[in-house]
Design an enzyme around this catalytic site. Structure first.
Site, PDB file in Angstrom:
ATOM      1  N   ASP A  53       0.876  -1.173   0.000  1.00  0.00           N
ATOM      2  CA  ASP A  53       0.000   0.000   0.000  1.00  0.00           C
ATOM      3  C   ASP A  53       0.916   1.227   0.000  1.00  0.00           C
ATOM      4  OD1 ASP A  53      -1.597   2.162   0.529  1.00  0.00           O
ATOM      5  OD2 ASP A  53      -2.609   1.277   2.270  1.00  0.00           O
ATOM      6  N   VAL A  54       1.026   1.887  -1.140  1.00  0.00           N
ATOM      7  CA  VAL A  54       2.018   2.960  -1.255  1.00  0.00           C
ATOM      8  C   VAL A  54       1.650   4.215  -0.456  1.00  0.00           C
ATOM      9  CG1 VAL A  54       2.991   2.179  -3.457  1.00  0.00           C
ATOM     10  CG2 VAL A  54       1.078   3.805  -3.465  1.00  0.00           C
ATOM     11  N   ASN A  80       3.466   5.772  -9.904  1.00  0.00           N
ATOM     12  CA  ASN A  80       2.360   5.788 -10.865  1.00  0.00           C
ATOM     13  C   ASN A  80       1.008   5.461 -10.241  1.00  0.00           C
ATOM     14  OD1 ASN A  80       1.177   5.195 -13.743  1.00  0.00           O
ATOM     15  ND2 ASN A  80       0.883   3.295 -12.588  1.00  0.00           N
ATOM     16  N   SER A 131      -0.672  14.241 -14.438  1.00  0.00           N
ATOM     17  CA  SER A 131      -1.905  14.239 -15.223  1.00  0.00           C
ATOM     18  C   SER A 131      -2.120  15.627 -15.780  1.00  0.00           C
ATOM     19  CB  SER A 131      -3.071  13.875 -14.290  1.00  0.00           C
ATOM     20  OG  SER A 131      -4.316  14.129 -14.912  1.00  0.00           O
ATOM     21  N   TYR A 144      -7.976  15.251  -6.291  1.00  0.00           N
ATOM     22  CA  TYR A 144      -7.128  14.685  -7.360  1.00  0.00           C
ATOM     23  C   TYR A 144      -6.352  15.804  -8.048  1.00  0.00           C
ATOM     24  CZ  TYR A 144      -6.094  11.631 -11.426  1.00  0.00           C
ATOM     25  OH  TYR A 144      -5.486  10.888 -12.408  1.00  0.00           O
ATOM     26  N   LYS A 148      -2.246  16.082  -7.994  1.00  0.00           N
ATOM     27  CA  LYS A 148      -1.443  16.050  -9.222  1.00  0.00           C
ATOM     28  C   LYS A 148      -0.654  17.344  -9.403  1.00  0.00           C
ATOM     29  CE  LYS A 148      -2.630  11.893 -10.589  1.00  0.00           C
ATOM     30  NZ  LYS A 148      -1.658  10.784 -10.621  1.00  0.00           N
ATOM     31  N   THR A 179      -7.978   3.004 -19.385  1.00  0.00           N
ATOM     32  CA  THR A 179      -7.629   2.059 -18.318  1.00  0.00           C
ATOM     33  C   THR A 179      -8.887   1.831 -17.466  1.00  0.00           C
ATOM     34  OG1 THR A 179      -7.076   3.793 -16.737  1.00  0.00           O
ATOM     35  CG2 THR A 179      -5.283   3.038 -18.155  1.00  0.00           C
TER      36      THR A 179
HETATM   37  N1  LIG Z   1      -6.507   6.839 -16.902  1.00  0.00           N
HETATM   38  C1  LIG Z   1      -6.371   8.137 -17.103  1.00  0.00           C
HETATM   39  O1  LIG Z   1      -7.108   8.762 -17.871  1.00  0.00           O
HETATM   40  C2  LIG Z   1      -5.290   8.892 -16.395  1.00  0.00           C
HETATM   41  C3  LIG Z   1      -5.019  10.188 -16.828  1.00  0.00           C
HETATM   42  C4  LIG Z   1      -4.007  10.890 -16.222  1.00  0.00           C
HETATM   43  C5  LIG Z   1      -3.291  10.318 -15.188  1.00  0.00           C
HETATM   44  N2  LIG Z   1      -3.601   9.062 -14.770  1.00  0.00           N
HETATM   45  C6  LIG Z   1      -2.814   8.507 -13.675  1.00  0.00           C
HETATM   46  O2  LIG Z   1      -2.192   7.340 -14.138  1.00  0.00           O
HETATM   47  C7  LIG Z   1      -1.877   6.521 -13.014  1.00  0.00           C
HETATM   48  C8  LIG Z   1      -2.264   5.087 -13.307  1.00  0.00           C
HETATM   49  O3  LIG Z   1      -3.667   5.015 -13.431  1.00  0.00           O
HETATM   50  P1  LIG Z   1      -4.395   4.089 -14.500  1.00  0.00           P
HETATM   51  O4  LIG Z   1      -5.145   4.971 -15.386  1.00  0.00           O
HETATM   52  O5  LIG Z   1      -3.439   3.107 -15.074  1.00  0.00           O
HETATM   53  O6  LIG Z   1      -5.487   3.394 -13.564  1.00  0.00           O
HETATM   54  P2  LIG Z   1      -5.660   1.911 -13.027  1.00  0.00           P
HETATM   55  O7  LIG Z   1      -6.824   1.992 -12.117  1.00  0.00           O
HETATM   56  O8  LIG Z   1      -5.685   0.963 -14.164  1.00  0.00           O
HETATM   57  O9  LIG Z   1      -4.316   1.646 -12.196  1.00  0.00           O
HETATM   58  C9  LIG Z   1      -4.078   2.227 -10.944  1.00  0.00           C
HETATM   59  C10 LIG Z   1      -3.350   1.203 -10.084  1.00  0.00           C
HETATM   60  O10 LIG Z   1      -2.988   1.832  -8.847  1.00  0.00           O
HETATM   61  C11 LIG Z   1      -3.169   0.852  -7.826  1.00  0.00           C
HETATM   62  N3  LIG Z   1      -3.323   1.448  -6.504  1.00  0.00           N
HETATM   63  C12 LIG Z   1      -4.379   2.169  -6.037  1.00  0.00           C
HETATM   64  N4  LIG Z   1      -4.193   2.464  -4.735  1.00  0.00           N
HETATM   65  C13 LIG Z   1      -2.991   1.929  -4.387  1.00  0.00           C
HETATM   66  C14 LIG Z   1      -2.257   1.895  -3.174  1.00  0.00           C
HETATM   67  N5  LIG Z   1      -2.733   2.455  -2.043  1.00  0.00           N
HETATM   68  N6  LIG Z   1      -1.071   1.238  -3.170  1.00  0.00           N
HETATM   69  C15 LIG Z   1      -0.592   0.647  -4.301  1.00  0.00           C
HETATM   70  N7  LIG Z   1      -1.262   0.648  -5.470  1.00  0.00           N
HETATM   71  C16 LIG Z   1      -2.449   1.284  -5.503  1.00  0.00           C
HETATM   72  C17 LIG Z   1      -4.444   0.120  -8.250  1.00  0.00           C
HETATM   73  O11 LIG Z   1      -4.584  -1.123  -7.574  1.00  0.00           O
HETATM   74  C18 LIG Z   1      -4.225  -0.021  -9.757  1.00  0.00           C
HETATM   75  O12 LIG Z   1      -3.558  -1.217 -10.090  1.00  0.00           O
HETATM   76  C19 LIG Z   1      -2.607   7.144 -11.832  1.00  0.00           C
HETATM   77  O13 LIG Z   1      -1.704   7.908 -11.062  1.00  0.00           O
HETATM   78  C20 LIG Z   1      -3.612   8.052 -12.488  1.00  0.00           C
HETATM   79  O14 LIG Z   1      -3.952   9.128 -11.642  1.00  0.00           O
HETATM   80  C21 LIG Z   1      -4.573   8.333 -15.368  1.00  0.00           C
END
Ligand SMILES: NC(=O)c1ccc[n+]([C@@H]2O[C@H](COP(=O)([O-])OP(=O)(O)OC[C@H]3O[C@@H](n4cnc5c(N)ncnc54)[C@H](O)[C@@H]3O)[C@@H](O)[C@H]2O)c1
Length: 253
Positions: A53-54, A80, A131, A144, A148, A179
């Site tokens: 849990d990060v 990430n 983001s 959020y 960010k 995603t």
């Molecule tokens: N999907 C988008 O449109 C988008 C856009 C901009 C930024 N992001 C960022 O990209 C990153 C990855 O997101 P994604 O889109 O791949 O979503 P995702 O939901 O597919 O992946 C997020 C991962 O983070 C893990 N996670 C959540 N809480 C955690 C914790 N406490 N400890 C460890 N792991 C944890 C989840 O289990 C999941 O595997 C995030 O930081 C998100 O904010 C996503």
């Protein structure tokens, strides 16, 4: 790009958080193809991803210590992991607020605090998935957006404080990516369409497109890239895309 990066991270040790899904899973795969030993951290363990849990500072510290004890070095950290809970400020609960800040913001500070000590001799790179919400506000996402924006501040601090030790930091300004997060928060239909309309590209990014940017940022010869953002947002923060498409339709130009 895959061929270009073969072997570029041989003998390098890379940690990717949020590696069980989406961008993190794609990053883990691409760094592995590039020759790195990659350790994924996520709430959900499995497929080479370790449970962590990060948002828990002790868990992050223990995970990084374990990696260095096992592999003898730490070269790249891709911070990430992320979560969001939609809702304007008046409706966001303490629990959700803390969770978003804990995962999207605090966790990356813990990664830096525990990680830099292992990079001071050989240098290293922190890549953070920020983001477009780190440079402009997306609706219904106050915590959020805060987290960010803060992450870009952390990126700058790492560059300034540790540049002399050869440690770089880069924030990825990711646009909308297909995603689990987008499937949950922006389901197909008018909500998803509004997200796509915010881009010039007229589509969502793939997780692989974001992973390529992460690997590019971490490449040893991206050596002058630090303290700033790399924007992979399909033009979402370039200007008023939705206004442009309406105006072009209205004027027929
Ligand atoms: N999907 C988008 O449109 C988008 C856009 C901009 C930024 N992001 C960022 O990209 C990153 C990855 O997101 P994604 O889109 O791949 O979503 P995702 O939901 O597919 O992946 C997020 C991962 O983070 C893990 N996670 C959540 N809480 C955690 C914790 N406490 N400890 C460890 N792991 C944890 C989840 O289990 C999941 O595997 C995030 O930081 C998100 O904010 C996503």
């Amino acid at each position: 790009m895959t061929q270009d990066i073969f072997g570029r991270f041989d003998e390098h040790v890379v940690v990717v958080t949020g590696a069980a899904s989406g961008i993190g899973a794609a990053s883990m795969e691409l760094f592995t193809k590039a020759g790195a030993t990659v350790v994924g951290l996520d709430l959900v363990a499995g497929n080479g991803v370790r449970s962590c849990d990060v948002s828990d500072p002790d868990a992050v510290h223990a995970a990084l210590e374990e990696v260095v004890a096992e592999y003898g070095r730490l070269d790249v950290v891709h911070g990430n992991a992320g979560v969001n809970v939609p809702g304007r400020a008046h409706s966001l609960t303490d629990v959700d607020y803390r969770r978003i800040m804990g995962v999207c913001c605090d966790a990356n500070f813990y990664l830096v605090r525990s990680g830099v000590r292992h990079m001071r001799e050989r240098g290293g790179v922190f890549v953070f998935t920020a983001s477009m919400c780190g440079v402009a506000a997306t609706p219904r996402s106050p915590a959020y957006n805060m987290a960010k924006h803060a992450l870009i501040g952390l990126t700058r601090s790492v560059a300034v404080d540790y540049g002399a030790q050869g440690i770089r930091a880069v924030a990825l300004v990711a646009g909308p990516v297909h995603t689990a997060m987008v499937d949950e928060l922006w389901p197909e239909g008018p909500l998803r369409d509004s997200l796509i309309a915010a881009t010039s590209a007229g589509r969502l990014s793939t997780p692989e497109e974001q992973a390529r940017a992460a690997v590019f940022a971490a490449l040893p010869d991206s050596s002058y890239l630090t303290g700033g953002v790399l924007t992979i947002d399909g033009g979402a923060t370039a200007g008023w895309n939705e206004m442009a498409s309406r105006m072009l339709t209205l004027t027929g130009a």
